[in-house]
Design a protein around this motif. Structure first.
Motif, PDB file in Angstrom:
ATOM      1  N   MET A 180      18.677 -13.615   1.645  1.00  0.00           N
ATOM      2  CA  MET A 180      18.501 -12.930   0.351  1.00  0.00           C
ATOM      3  C   MET A 180      17.474 -11.816   0.494  1.00  0.00           C
ATOM      4  N   PRO A 181      17.749 -10.620  -0.039  1.00  0.00           N
ATOM      5  CA  PRO A 181      16.784  -9.522   0.061  1.00  0.00           C
ATOM      6  C   PRO A 181      15.468  -9.863  -0.633  1.00  0.00           C
ATOM      7  N   LEU A 182      14.413  -9.198  -0.150  1.00  0.00           N
ATOM      8  CA  LEU A 182      13.068  -9.441  -0.665  1.00  0.00           C
ATOM      9  C   LEU A 182      12.411  -8.107  -0.984  1.00  0.00           C
ATOM     10  N   ALA A 183      11.778  -8.028  -2.155  1.00  0.00           N
ATOM     11  CA  ALA A 183      11.093  -6.808  -2.587  1.00  0.00           C
ATOM     12  C   ALA A 183       9.605  -7.064  -2.749  1.00  0.00           C
ATOM     13  N   LEU A 184       8.813  -6.064  -2.424  1.00  0.00           N
ATOM     14  CA  LEU A 184       7.379  -6.057  -2.700  1.00  0.00           C
ATOM     15  C   LEU A 184       7.147  -5.020  -3.791  1.00  0.00           C
ATOM     16  N   ILE A 185       6.608  -5.471  -4.918  1.00  0.00           N
ATOM     17  CA  ILE A 185       6.344  -4.598  -6.061  1.00  0.00           C
ATOM     18  C   ILE A 185       4.840  -4.512  -6.258  1.00  0.00           C
ATOM     19  N   ILE A 186       4.300  -3.303  -6.217  1.00  0.00           N
ATOM     20  CA  ILE A 186       2.874  -3.081  -6.472  1.00  0.00           C
ATOM     21  C   ILE A 186       2.784  -2.192  -7.699  1.00  0.00           C
ATOM     22  N   SER A 187       2.502  -2.800  -8.839  1.00  0.00           N
ATOM     23  CA  SER A 187       2.518  -2.077 -10.109  1.00  0.00           C
ATOM     24  C   SER A 187       1.870  -2.948 -11.176  1.00  0.00           C
ATOM     25  N   SER A 188       2.054  -2.585 -12.420  1.00  0.00           N
ATOM     26  CA  SER A 188       1.424  -3.296 -13.532  1.00  0.00           C
ATOM     27  C   SER A 188       2.153  -4.591 -13.867  1.00  0.00           C
ATOM     28  N   GLU A 206       0.799 -10.855   3.811  1.00  0.00           N
ATOM     29  CA  GLU A 206       0.947 -10.514   5.225  1.00  0.00           C
ATOM     30  C   GLU A 206       0.704 -11.727   6.114  1.00  0.00           C
ATOM     31  N   ALA A 207      -0.267 -12.565   5.745  1.00  0.00           N
ATOM     32  CA  ALA A 207      -0.566 -13.757   6.546  1.00  0.00           C
ATOM     33  C   ALA A 207       0.613 -14.714   6.599  1.00  0.00           C
ATOM     34  N   ASN A 208       1.444 -14.695   5.569  1.00  0.00           N
ATOM     35  CA  ASN A 208       2.636 -15.548   5.551  1.00  0.00           C
ATOM     36  C   ASN A 208       3.837 -14.872   6.216  1.00  0.00           C
ATOM     37  N   LYS A 209       3.564 -13.742   6.876  1.00  0.00           N
ATOM     38  CA  LYS A 209       4.584 -13.012   7.642  1.00  0.00           C
ATOM     39  C   LYS A 209       5.763 -12.568   6.775  1.00  0.00           C
ATOM     40  N   LEU A 210       5.475 -12.241   5.518  1.00  0.00           N
ATOM     41  CA  LEU A 210       6.538 -11.831   4.604  1.00  0.00           C
ATOM     42  C   LEU A 210       6.763 -10.323   4.588  1.00  0.00           C
ATOM     43  N   LEU A 211       5.804  -9.566   5.090  1.00  0.00           N
ATOM     44  CA  LEU A 211       6.011  -8.112   5.103  1.00  0.00           C
ATOM     45  C   LEU A 211       7.144  -7.738   6.051  1.00  0.00           C
ATOM     46  N   GLY A 212       7.312  -8.517   7.111  1.00  0.00           N
ATOM     47  CA  GLY A 212       8.411  -8.269   8.033  1.00  0.00           C
ATOM     48  C   GLY A 212       9.763  -8.655   7.479  1.00  0.00           C
ATOM     49  N   GLN A 213       9.777  -9.362   6.345  1.00  0.00           N
ATOM     50  CA  GLN A 213      11.026  -9.729   5.690  1.00  0.00           C
ATOM     51  C   GLN A 213      11.294  -8.878   4.452  1.00  0.00           C
ATOM     52  N   THR A 214      10.401  -7.937   4.170  1.00  0.00           N
ATOM     53  CA  THR A 214      10.506  -7.114   2.968  1.00  0.00           C
ATOM     54  C   THR A 214      11.536  -6.003   3.169  1.00  0.00           C
ATOM     55  N   ALA A 229      -4.761   0.744  -0.621  1.00  0.00           N
ATOM     56  CA  ALA A 229      -4.283  -0.580  -0.214  1.00  0.00           C
ATOM     57  C   ALA A 229      -2.757  -0.619  -0.181  1.00  0.00           C
ATOM     58  N   ALA A 230      -2.116   0.021  -1.150  1.00  0.00           N
ATOM     59  CA  ALA A 230      -0.653   0.072  -1.171  1.00  0.00           C
ATOM     60  C   ALA A 230      -0.129   0.858   0.030  1.00  0.00           C
ATOM     61  N   ALA A 231      -0.797   1.954   0.367  1.00  0.00           N
ATOM     62  CA  ALA A 231      -0.386   2.749   1.531  1.00  0.00           C
ATOM     63  C   ALA A 231      -0.466   1.916   2.803  1.00  0.00           C
ATOM     64  N   HIS A 232      -1.538   1.159   2.956  1.00  0.00           N
ATOM     65  CA  HIS A 232      -1.682   0.302   4.134  1.00  0.00           C
ATOM     66  C   HIS A 232      -0.590  -0.768   4.149  1.00  0.00           C
ATOM     67  N   ALA A 233      -0.232  -1.300   2.979  1.00  0.00           N
ATOM     68  CA  ALA A 233       0.827  -2.313   2.904  1.00  0.00           C
ATOM     69  C   ALA A 233       2.170  -1.724   3.333  1.00  0.00           C
ATOM     70  N   ILE A 234       2.450  -0.490   2.910  1.00  0.00           N
ATOM     71  CA  ILE A 234       3.693   0.168   3.315  1.00  0.00           C
ATOM     72  C   ILE A 234       3.724   0.321   4.833  1.00  0.00           C
ATOM     73  N   ASP A 235       2.601   0.731   5.415  1.00  0.00           N
ATOM     74  CA  ASP A 235       2.536   0.870   6.869  1.00  0.00           C
ATOM     75  C   ASP A 235       2.780  -0.474   7.549  1.00  0.00           C
ATOM     76  N   ALA A 236       2.227  -1.539   6.972  1.00  0.00           N
ATOM     77  CA  ALA A 236       2.404  -2.867   7.558  1.00  0.00           C
ATOM     78  C   ALA A 236       3.852  -3.335   7.447  1.00  0.00           C
ATOM     79  N   VAL A 237       4.499  -3.016   6.318  1.00  0.00           N
ATOM     80  CA  VAL A 237       5.916  -3.371   6.155  1.00  0.00           C
ATOM     81  C   VAL A 237       6.750  -2.668   7.218  1.00  0.00           C
ATOM     82  N   ARG A 238       6.481  -1.393   7.411  1.00  0.00           N
ATOM     83  CA  ARG A 238       7.266  -0.621   8.391  1.00  0.00           C
ATOM     84  C   ARG A 238       6.931  -1.030   9.833  1.00  0.00           C
ATOM     85  N   GLY A 239       5.706  -1.451  10.054  1.00  0.00           N
ATOM     86  CA  GLY A 239       5.299  -1.787  11.413  1.00  0.00           C
ATOM     87  C   GLY A 239       5.586  -3.215  11.820  1.00  0.00           C
ATOM     88  N   ALA A 240       5.986  -4.049  10.866  1.00  0.00           N
ATOM     89  CA  ALA A 240       6.226  -5.455  11.174  1.00  0.00           C
ATOM     90  C   ALA A 240       7.486  -5.628  12.019  1.00  0.00           C
TER      91      ALA A 240
END
Length: 285
Positions: free
Chosen positions: A1-9, A67-75, A91-102
């Motif tokens: 199942m696809p997984l989304a990371l939402i950083i917003s309100s 990230e510790a649960n290794k979910l960015l690589g599944q995003t 922080a969001a920019a770093h998360a995007i980099d981590a998603v792409r780099g996982a």
């Protein structure tokens, strides 16, 4: 199942921001991890919202836990929206980099799917101007737009980001291409219609529908989520545009018919994915 990371309100009583997006994605069978930038009781447009802005260190800690649960690589999909502090943007920019780099794994012999990053530069609107601090707007432009696969501004935000007037669909296409990446531009008024433009370097499309006297807040948030879901389904930009705008148009029409103050996202269910007969799709370039 696809997984989304939402950083917003996160807004408890209003169907806007990450709250609205997670609801829509759940209907479309996409799980979401919502990292809130603010936790409010209601949209500020209704008055004092209650709640609080999330301290950047808290937001960073939430992302670190994911990230510790290794979910960015599944995003598969990243959606960004409203930010209260420039440090949240970083922080969001770093998360995007981590998603792409996982490290990613494909399934059933298929190549691993690359994540899609949609940045909604939630900065302001026509008649209101900038409604985030100027330093937040600068951070979004400087740190998130260069990391986006798709930028999703409204017409006012596109004008603010590019310094160009955006009054017509043709203006929107020219300005969108100045961003240097595909853009999904909402709130394009044309006569009795309201439209959304999807512009790439090689082509541009507009999906328009009759404009109602008013619409609840959150239509831009819903649009980004529905467009992202359509891209994950393998649709091309023009088909994704038609489907996403159709879902928004149907939801706004349902709200108008019921005199509802909020978008009836859950009540719409699979109509979010159906082509709307009220939407007119036109190639602009």
């Amino acid at each position: 199942m696809p997984l989304a990371l939402i950083i917003s309100s996160h807004v408890a009583a209003s169907h806007v921001g990450g709250t609205a997006q997670a609801s829509a994605l759940a209907i479309l069978k996409i799980d979401s991890m919502v990292v809130p930038t603010v936790v409010y009781g209601r949209h500020p447009g209704w008055g004092p919202p209650g709640g609080a802005k999330i301290d950047p260190a808290t937001l960073e800690g939430m992302l670190a836990g994911i990230e510790a649960n290794k979910l960015l690589g599944q995003t598969d999909l990243v959606l960004t929206g409203y930010f209260a502090f420039p440090e949240q943007v970083t922080a969001a920019a770093h998360a995007i980099d981590a998603v792409r780099g996982a490290q990613r794994k494909g399934y059933g012999g298929e190549a691993a799917r690359q994540p899609v990053v949609i940045v909604d530069p939630t900065l302001g609107d026509a008649g209101k101007g900038l409604y985030v601090p100027a330093e937040v707007a600068r951070a979004v432009a400087g740190e998130l737009l260069p990391r986006a696969d798709i930028v999703a501004p409204n017409a006012w935000e596109l004008a603010h980001l590019t310094g160009q007037d955006v009054r017509t669909p043709e203006d929107a296409v020219v300005a969108a291409r100045r961003l240097g990446r595909p853009a999904l531009v909402s709130s394009i008024a044309q006569g009795k219609e309201i439209g959304v433009i999807y512009a790439e370097p090689s082509q541009a499309w507009m999906a328009a529908h009759p404009r109602l006297p008013s619409a609840p807040k959150g239509t831009g948030d819903l649009l980004s989520a529905l467009f992202g879901a359509a891209i994950l389904d393998g649709l091309t930009g023009s088909y994704a545009l038609g489907r996403a705008v159709g879902g928004v148009a149907e939801t706004v029409a349902a709200a108008h018919a019921a005199s509802a103050a909020e978008l009836p996202i859950v009540a719409m269910a699979q109509r979010l994915k159906a082509t709307s007969p009220s939407v007119r799709l036109e190639r602009l370039a």
